[in-house]
Design a protein around this motif. Structure first.
Motif, PDB file in Angstrom:
ATOM      1  N   THR A  15      -3.496 -84.574 -92.456  1.00 37.97           N
ATOM      2  CA  THR A  15      -2.348 -85.275 -91.511  1.00 37.97           C
ATOM      3  C   THR A  15      -2.372 -86.769 -91.548  1.00 37.97           C
ATOM      4  O   THR A  15      -3.387 -87.288 -92.115  1.00 37.97           O
ATOM      5  CB  THR A  15      -2.588 -84.584 -90.054  1.00 37.97           C
ATOM      6  N   ARG A  16      -1.203 -87.231 -91.317  1.00 38.47           N
ATOM      7  CA  ARG A  16      -1.168 -88.625 -91.309  1.00 38.47           C
ATOM      8  C   ARG A  16      -0.717 -89.141 -89.846  1.00 38.47           C
ATOM      9  O   ARG A  16      -0.367 -88.260 -89.123  1.00 38.47           O
ATOM     10  CB  ARG A  16       0.270 -88.852 -92.191  1.00 38.47           C
ATOM     11  N   ARG A  17      -1.087 -90.571 -89.916  1.00 46.89           N
ATOM     12  CA  ARG A  17      -0.814 -90.931 -88.455  1.00 46.89           C
ATOM     13  C   ARG A  17       0.319 -90.688 -87.674  1.00 46.89           C
ATOM     14  O   ARG A  17       0.357 -90.588 -86.468  1.00 46.89           O
ATOM     15  CB  ARG A  17      -1.090 -92.587 -88.462  1.00 46.89           C
ATOM     16  N   ASP A  18       1.545 -90.727 -88.661  1.00 50.25           N
ATOM     17  CA  ASP A  18       2.892 -90.319 -87.916  1.00 50.25           C
ATOM     18  C   ASP A  18       2.949 -89.005 -87.569  1.00 50.25           C
ATOM     19  O   ASP A  18       4.157 -88.730 -87.031  1.00 50.25           O
ATOM     20  CB  ASP A  18       3.991 -91.073 -88.682  1.00 50.25           C
ATOM     21  N   GLY A  19       2.278 -88.340 -87.867  1.00 49.44           N
ATOM     22  CA  GLY A  19       2.577 -86.763 -87.785  1.00 49.44           C
ATOM     23  C   GLY A  19       2.816 -86.143 -88.767  1.00 49.44           C
ATOM     24  O   GLY A  19       2.614 -84.642 -88.666  1.00 49.44           O
ATOM     25  N   THR A  20       2.862 -86.539 -90.120  1.00 53.64           N
ATOM     26  CA  THR A  20       3.158 -85.845 -91.322  1.00 53.64           C
ATOM     27  C   THR A  20       2.302 -84.939 -91.524  1.00 53.64           C
ATOM     28  O   THR A  20       1.023 -85.232 -91.536  1.00 53.64           O
ATOM     29  CB  THR A  20       3.731 -86.907 -92.306  1.00 53.64           C
ATOM     30  N   VAL A  21       2.319 -83.805 -92.009  1.00 49.38           N
ATOM     31  CA  VAL A  21       1.352 -82.849 -92.490  1.00 49.38           C
ATOM     32  C   VAL A  21       1.724 -82.501 -93.821  1.00 49.38           C
ATOM     33  O   VAL A  21       2.627 -82.266 -94.472  1.00 49.38           O
ATOM     34  CB  VAL A  21       1.445 -81.477 -91.660  1.00 49.38           C
ATOM     35  N   ALA A  22       0.486 -82.783 -94.842  1.00 50.98           N
ATOM     36  CA  ALA A  22       0.603 -82.385 -96.064  1.00 50.98           C
ATOM     37  C   ALA A  22      -0.219 -81.126 -96.154  1.00 50.98           C
ATOM     38  O   ALA A  22      -1.053 -80.895 -95.703  1.00 50.98           O
ATOM     39  CB  ALA A  22      -0.337 -83.506 -96.991  1.00 50.98           C
ATOM     40  N   PHE A  23       0.498 -80.033 -96.961  1.00 50.04           N
ATOM     41  CA  PHE A  23      -0.221 -78.918 -96.947  1.00 50.04           C
ATOM     42  C   PHE A  23      -0.096 -78.444 -98.675  1.00 50.04           C
ATOM     43  O   PHE A  23       0.603 -78.997 -99.403  1.00 50.04           O
ATOM     44  CB  PHE A  23       0.485 -77.830 -96.476  1.00 50.04           C
ATOM     45  N   ALA A  24      -1.238 -77.877 -98.847  1.00 51.80           N
ATOM     46  CA  ALA A  24      -1.571 -77.245-100.514  1.00 51.80           C
ATOM     47  C   ALA A  24      -1.383 -75.635-100.385  1.00 51.80           C
ATOM     48  O   ALA A  24      -1.740 -75.117 -99.647  1.00 51.80           O
ATOM     49  CB  ALA A  24      -3.099 -77.688-100.914  1.00 51.80           C
ATOM     50  N   MET A  25      -0.923 -75.411-101.535  1.00 53.28           N
ATOM     51  CA  MET A  25      -0.699 -73.865-101.540  1.00 53.28           C
ATOM     52  C   MET A  25      -1.058 -73.400-102.774  1.00 53.28           C
ATOM     53  O   MET A  25      -1.479 -73.982-103.626  1.00 53.28           O
ATOM     54  CB  MET A  25       1.311 -73.763-101.808  1.00 53.28           C
ATOM     55  N   GLN A  26      -1.215 -71.850-102.544  1.00 52.80           N
ATOM     56  CA  GLN A  26      -1.501 -71.160-103.843  1.00 52.80           C
ATOM     57  C   GLN A  26      -0.600 -69.897-104.259  1.00 52.80           C
ATOM     58  O   GLN A  26      -0.381 -69.062-103.337  1.00 52.80           O
ATOM     59  CB  GLN A  26      -2.932 -70.429-103.456  1.00 52.80           C
ATOM     60  N   TRP A  27      -0.129 -70.278-105.277  1.00 53.34           N
ATOM     61  CA  TRP A  27       1.130 -69.247-105.592  1.00 53.34           C
ATOM     62  C   TRP A  27       0.488 -67.786-106.385  1.00 53.34           C
ATOM     63  O   TRP A  27      -0.660 -67.760-107.018  1.00 53.34           O
ATOM     64  CB  TRP A  27       1.489 -69.999-107.020  1.00 53.34           C
TER      65      TRP A  27
END
Length: 359
Positions: free
Chosen positions: A224-236
């Motif tokens: 997560t980033r301070r502005d609320g943005t969420v980064a997500f990693a995926m598994q195909w």
């Protein structure tokens, strides 16, 4: 004149005695599970340069960990599907409690504390109902289990605090499992991974689902980033020869941004996002793949790949200064920047999937 013992007893009685803090164990920068040369599993606390400050043996393979926001306590979670979570006094390395989910549940490898440290939230599977759950534990009173509520989907894995509002973000991977079937994936044709935004009582506030053509992309790990943005990693979970994104960004109320979408170098991750992290300024996202033996640094703004570093069995990633730290299954601990990688420590330990940043 009162004795020192009497003085300390008075402080304890009034609640004014100094409380133990992370400073009492050297202010570790990271937590990581691992395995030693004798095959024993442990959780370790490390400095920013990878020096080990403490170690606690675990009854089985660990996965991720959660650090209490003020007390020098850490919770080590079993690799999914697991039934232990050890609460560790990091000053002594001893166990404060061993958490076990109720019958019919197992842990899914991750957890997080509430901002005030009074509650612990754990990702869980109610396996006979094929229902993702979030367990709630009273960290202020001996880690007593209080309740559980729905995670918003099937197969919750990573869980973290929102940065833009009170509440939780859950990565519901969409994959149904059952302990009778080990780690077998039971519902691939019907997978529906999502990001679920919940309040602390379990109410679903918002949910992101991937486009139908990406329904086999299991959302697994979060940053997560301070502005609320969420980064997500995926598994195909589909054909590994397909060119599909392995990371994305989402901010509540906004459309999803898939990183490096269409860039053929994404295939170097081999369809497997092992861990993900924002840089301290939020301008970059780092994604690891132990299957691909690679770390990719991407621009949060454009989504483009800025740099690719090859390293065998890399999985743990976390912010370090203005760049990143990474850990590998062959004992390496490295500093990674836009300009390259620098080894900081090399041990005979096998670091597991995640590098958890403290602070």
């Amino acid at each position: 004149m009162p004795s020192r013992r009497g003085f300390l007893a008075g402080l304890l009685a009034t609640g004014l005695a100094p409380q133990a803090s992370w400073a009492s164990v050297g202010n570790p920068a990271f937590l990581s599970a691992g395995r030693d040369t004798q095959g024993r599993f442990f959780l370790a606390g490390m400095t920013a340069s990878g020096e080990i400050l403490f170690r606690h043996l675990l009854p089985g393979r660990g996965h991720a960990a959660a650090a209490h926001p003020t007390r020098p306590e850490a919770v080590a979670f079993a690799r999914r599907p697991g039934r232990f979570a050890d609460v560790i006094d990091c000053r002594s390395g001893t166990a404060i409690a061993r958490l076990e989910p109720p019958a019919g549940f197992h842990f899914y490898g991750h957890g997080t504390f509430s901002p005030d440290g009074r509650l612990l939230f754990t990702s869980e599977n109610e396996y006979d109902a094929a229902r993702g759950m979030v367990g709630v534990w009273d960290a202020a009173s001996g880690y007593r289990r209080l309740k559980a509520f729905a995670s918003g989907g099937i197969g919750p894995h990573d869980i973290t605090l929102r940065r833009d509002a009170p509440g939780l973000v859950v990565a519901n991977g969409g994959i149904e499992t059952h302990p009778d079937s080990g780690r077998a994936k039971l519902n691939l044709p019907d997978m529906r991974p999502n990001l679920s935004y919940l309040n602390f009582d379990g109410a679903l506030l918002e949910q992101l689902e991937l486009p139908p053509e990406l329904h086999l992309n299991s959302i697994r790990h979060l940053a997560t980033r301070r502005d609320g943005t969420v980064a997500f990693a995926m598994q195909w979970q589909g054909d590994r020869g397909e060119l599909v994104p392995t990371a994305g960004l989402h901010r509540p109320g906004a459309p999803v941004k898939l990183l490096a979408d269409g860039d053929p170098r994404v295939m170097n991750l081999n369809g497997y996002g092992g861990s993900i992290a924002f840089s301290a300024d939020g301008a970059q996202v780092a994604v690891t793949s132990p299957r691909g033996g690679v770390v990719q640094l991407m621009s949060s703004d454009s989504g483009a790949i800025l740099r690719e570093e090859r390293m065998a069995d890399v999985c743990g990633i976390a912010r370090l200064g203005t760049a990143f730290a990474a850990s590998t299954g062959n004992g390496q601990f490295l500093h990674i920047t836009e300009h390259g990688s620098e080894p900081l420590q090399r041990t005979d330990l096998a670091w597991d999937n995640h590098l958890i940043a403290l602070g």
